[in-house]
Design a protein around this motif. Structure first.
Motif, PDB file in Angstrom:
ATOM      1  N   LYS A 160       1.070  -1.435  -0.435  1.00  0.00           N
ATOM      2  CA  LYS A 160       0.249  -0.069  -0.027  1.00  0.00           C
ATOM      3  C   LYS A 160       1.046   0.577   0.009  1.00  0.00           C
ATOM      4  O   LYS A 160       0.633   2.101  -0.423  1.00  0.00           O
ATOM      5  CB  LYS A 160      -1.021  -0.151   1.683  1.00  0.00           C
ATOM      6  CG  LYS A 160      -1.638   1.426   1.633  1.00  0.00           C
ATOM      7  CD  LYS A 160      -3.292   1.146   2.326  1.00  0.00           C
ATOM      8  CE  LYS A 160      -3.966   1.802   2.100  1.00  0.00           C
ATOM      9  NZ  LYS A 160      -3.535   3.906   1.912  1.00  0.00           N
ATOM     10  N   ILE A 161       1.869   1.361   0.957  1.00  0.00           N
ATOM     11  CA  ILE A 161       3.305   2.635   1.166  1.00  0.00           C
ATOM     12  C   ILE A 161       3.533   2.594  -0.704  1.00  0.00           C
ATOM     13  O   ILE A 161       3.633   3.751  -0.984  1.00  0.00           O
ATOM     14  CB  ILE A 161       3.783   2.353   1.921  1.00  0.00           C
ATOM     15  CG1 ILE A 161       3.237   2.321   3.137  1.00  0.00           C
ATOM     16  CG2 ILE A 161       4.766   3.094   1.873  1.00  0.00           C
ATOM     17  CD1 ILE A 161       3.996   2.007   4.421  1.00  0.00           C
ATOM     18  N   MET A 162       3.107   1.149  -0.785  1.00  0.00           N
ATOM     19  CA  MET A 162       4.950   1.485  -2.761  1.00  0.00           C
ATOM     20  C   MET A 162       3.373   2.389  -3.572  1.00  0.00           C
ATOM     21  O   MET A 162       3.457   3.330  -4.609  1.00  0.00           O
ATOM     22  CB  MET A 162       4.770   0.074  -2.850  1.00  0.00           C
ATOM     23  CG  MET A 162       5.804  -0.462  -2.150  1.00  0.00           C
ATOM     24  SD  MET A 162       7.860   0.384  -2.284  1.00  0.00           S
ATOM     25  CE  MET A 162       7.983   0.034  -4.255  1.00  0.00           C
ATOM     26  N   ALA A 163       2.197   1.811  -3.680  1.00  0.00           N
ATOM     27  CA  ALA A 163       1.046   2.265  -4.669  1.00  0.00           C
ATOM     28  C   ALA A 163       1.012   3.487  -4.127  1.00  0.00           C
ATOM     29  O   ALA A 163       0.177   4.466  -4.760  1.00  0.00           O
ATOM     30  CB  ALA A 163      -0.052   1.044  -4.378  1.00  0.00           C
ATOM     31  N   ASP A 164       0.350   3.947  -2.600  1.00  0.00           N
ATOM     32  CA  ASP A 164       0.351   5.000  -2.164  1.00  0.00           C
ATOM     33  C   ASP A 164       0.728   6.121  -3.311  1.00  0.00           C
ATOM     34  O   ASP A 164       0.934   7.690  -3.514  1.00  0.00           O
ATOM     35  CB  ASP A 164       0.181   5.935  -1.102  1.00  0.00           C
ATOM     36  CG  ASP A 164      -1.194   4.922  -0.826  1.00  0.00           C
ATOM     37  OD1 ASP A 164      -2.282   4.819  -1.407  1.00  0.00           O
ATOM     38  OD2 ASP A 164      -1.558   4.549   0.775  1.00  0.00           O
ATOM     39  N   ASN A 165       2.302   6.008  -3.170  1.00  0.00           N
ATOM     40  CA  ASN A 165       3.185   6.708  -3.293  1.00  0.00           C
ATOM     41  C   ASN A 165       4.278   6.486  -5.134  1.00  0.00           C
ATOM     42  O   ASN A 165       5.168   6.878  -5.607  1.00  0.00           O
ATOM     43  CB  ASN A 165       5.025   6.592  -3.138  1.00  0.00           C
ATOM     44  CG  ASN A 165       4.404   7.069  -1.265  1.00  0.00           C
ATOM     45  OD1 ASN A 165       4.336   8.597  -0.981  1.00  0.00           O
ATOM     46  ND2 ASN A 165       4.641   6.376  -0.157  1.00  0.00           N
ATOM     47  N   ASN A 166       3.100   5.665  -6.464  1.00  0.00           N
ATOM     48  CA  ASN A 166       3.720   5.655  -7.262  1.00  0.00           C
ATOM     49  C   ASN A 166       4.576   4.346  -7.128  1.00  0.00           C
ATOM     50  O   ASN A 166       4.926   5.137  -8.074  1.00  0.00           O
ATOM     51  CB  ASN A 166       3.339   6.980  -8.076  1.00  0.00           C
ATOM     52  CG  ASN A 166       3.437   6.475  -9.267  1.00  0.00           C
ATOM     53  OD1 ASN A 166       2.908   5.126 -10.028  1.00  0.00           O
ATOM     54  ND2 ASN A 166       3.369   7.319 -10.339  1.00  0.00           N
ATOM     55  N   GLU A 201       9.392   6.573   7.529  1.00  0.00           N
ATOM     56  CA  GLU A 201       8.607   7.415   7.326  1.00  0.00           C
ATOM     57  C   GLU A 201       7.390   6.717   8.300  1.00  0.00           C
ATOM     58  O   GLU A 201       6.719   7.034   9.405  1.00  0.00           O
ATOM     59  CB  GLU A 201       8.471   7.917   6.336  1.00  0.00           C
ATOM     60  CG  GLU A 201       8.659   9.226   6.138  1.00  0.00           C
ATOM     61  CD  GLU A 201       8.361   9.650   4.755  1.00  0.00           C
ATOM     62  OE1 GLU A 201       7.105  10.090   4.251  1.00  0.00           O
ATOM     63  OE2 GLU A 201       9.407  10.738   4.264  1.00  0.00           O
ATOM     64  N   ALA A 202       6.755   5.567   7.506  1.00  0.00           N
ATOM     65  CA  ALA A 202       5.444   4.224   7.853  1.00  0.00           C
ATOM     66  C   ALA A 202       5.855   3.758   8.599  1.00  0.00           C
ATOM     67  O   ALA A 202       5.067   3.097   9.497  1.00  0.00           O
ATOM     68  CB  ALA A 202       5.094   3.849   6.898  1.00  0.00           C
ATOM     69  N   GLY A 203       7.774   3.731  10.062  1.00  0.00           N
ATOM     70  CA  GLY A 203       7.286   2.820  10.951  1.00  0.00           C
ATOM     71  C   GLY A 203       8.842   1.539  10.790  1.00  0.00           C
ATOM     72  O   GLY A 203       9.134   1.258  11.453  1.00  0.00           O
ATOM     73  N   PHE A 204       8.650   1.700   9.661  1.00  0.00           N
ATOM     74  CA  PHE A 204       9.638   0.451   8.706  1.00  0.00           C
ATOM     75  C   PHE A 204      10.782  -0.017   9.162  1.00  0.00           C
ATOM     76  O   PHE A 204      11.683   1.277   8.893  1.00  0.00           O
ATOM     77  CB  PHE A 204       9.449  -0.112   8.020  1.00  0.00           C
ATOM     78  CG  PHE A 204       7.973  -1.340   7.156  1.00  0.00           C
ATOM     79  CD1 PHE A 204       7.485  -2.189   8.161  1.00  0.00           C
ATOM     80  CD2 PHE A 204       7.024   0.135   7.141  1.00  0.00           C
ATOM     81  CE1 PHE A 204       6.398  -2.990   7.736  1.00  0.00           C
ATOM     82  CE2 PHE A 204       5.066  -0.577   6.433  1.00  0.00           C
ATOM     83  CZ  PHE A 204       5.098  -2.271   6.656  1.00  0.00           C
TER      84      PHE A 204
END
Length: 216
Positions: A160-166, A201-204
Motif C-alpha cells: 500500500k505504501i508503494m502504491a500510494d507513492n506510485n 516514515e511508516a515505521g519500518f
C-alpha cells in the motif's frame, strides 16, 4: 513454481545395451553430462560423466590407449549405470526438487509423469530458476525491510505504501536472518532511496541495500 516450469524437455536417453563409447560421444556432442537409461519405456538407471570417469582405468594403468578404447567399445551402460535413481514429478514444487537434491546429494532428477520420463532437472536449471524469480536481468535497487516481530498484513502494508507513492515493485521475496524476517524488494533503480525513506516514515526498519544489475 513447478518443476515443469523449469525442467529441460529435450531429454536424450539411451537403452541399457548402449556402449560406453557411444554414451560418451552423445554427451560430448550435446554438451551434457547425464543420460537417463530407458528400457521398454521405463527409467532403469542413470549414466553420468562422473560414473564413466570413475569406472575408467586410472592414469597409473598399464593399459594402452588401444586397450582402453577397446574396453569402452565393449562395456555397456548397464554394467556401470546408477540404478537407484531419485526422480521428481513434473507438477511437484520446485522446492521439492531442491530438497531432494540436497537430501540425496545429487545434481540431477529425471522428471516423471504417468510413469514416463518427460524431462530432466539439474542444479543448473535450479540456478536459472532463481535468477528468473529474482528478475536478475532487470537493473534494480534492492531495499530490505526487517520485520523484528512478525504480524499479519505486513506485505499488504508495504504494498500500500508503494502504491500510494506510485513506486513500482519488480520482485519481492521473504527470507530469514535468524528470528528476523527480511522482506527483500527489488524496485526501479532510480526509486531505491525513495522507497526506503517512505517505508521508514511508516515505521519500518528499512534500508537501501545495493544496486542490482546483471553481469556479463
Amino acid at each position: 513454481m513447478s518443476v515443469r516450469d523449469f525442467m529441460s524437455t529435450n531429454v536424450i536417453t539411451v537403452p541399457p545395451e548402449t556402449k560406453i563409447s557411444i554414451a560418451v560421444n552423445l554427451m560430448k556432442s550435446n554438451n551434457i553430462h547425464r543420460l537417463p537409461v530407458i528400457d521398454n519405456g521405463q527409467l532403469v538407471g542413470l549414466i553420468t560423466a562422473g560414473i564413466i570417469q570413475a569406472a575408467s582405468p586410472s592414469q597409473a594403468t598399464s593399459l594402452s590407449i588401444y586397450e582402453y578404447n577397446y574396453l569402452l567399445n565393449k562395456m555397456t551402460v548397464k554394467e556401470i549405470m546408477e540404478t537407484t535413481v531419485r526422480t521428481i514429478g513434473a507438477d511437484d514444487f520446485l522446492e521439492d526438487a531442491i530438497y531432494k537434491m540436497l537430501k540425496y546429494q545429487v545434481g540431477v532428477l529425471p522428471v516423471i509423469s504417468n510413469n514416463e520420463t518427460i524431462g530432466i532437472i539439474t542444479n543448473n536449471d535450479i540456478l536459472k530458476a532463481f535468477l528468473d524469480v529474482t528478475d536478475y536481468k532487470e537493473s534494480a535497487t534492492v531495499v530490505q525491510v526487517f520485520i523484528h516481530q512478525d504480524r499479519t498484513g505486513v506485505i499488504y502494508e508495504i504494498g500500500k505504501i508503494m502504491a500510494d507513492n506510485n513506486l513500482n515493485i519488480q520482485t519481492l521475496m521473504v527470507t530469514h536472518q535468524g528470528t528476523i524476517k527480511v522482506v527483500e524488494i527489488h524496485v526501479d533503480r532510480k526509486d531505491g532511496f525513495s522507497v526506503a525513506s517512505k517505508l521508514r516514515e511508516a515505521g519500518f526498519d528499512a534500508k537501501e541495500a545495493s544496486h542490482y544489475k546483471h553481469v556479463t
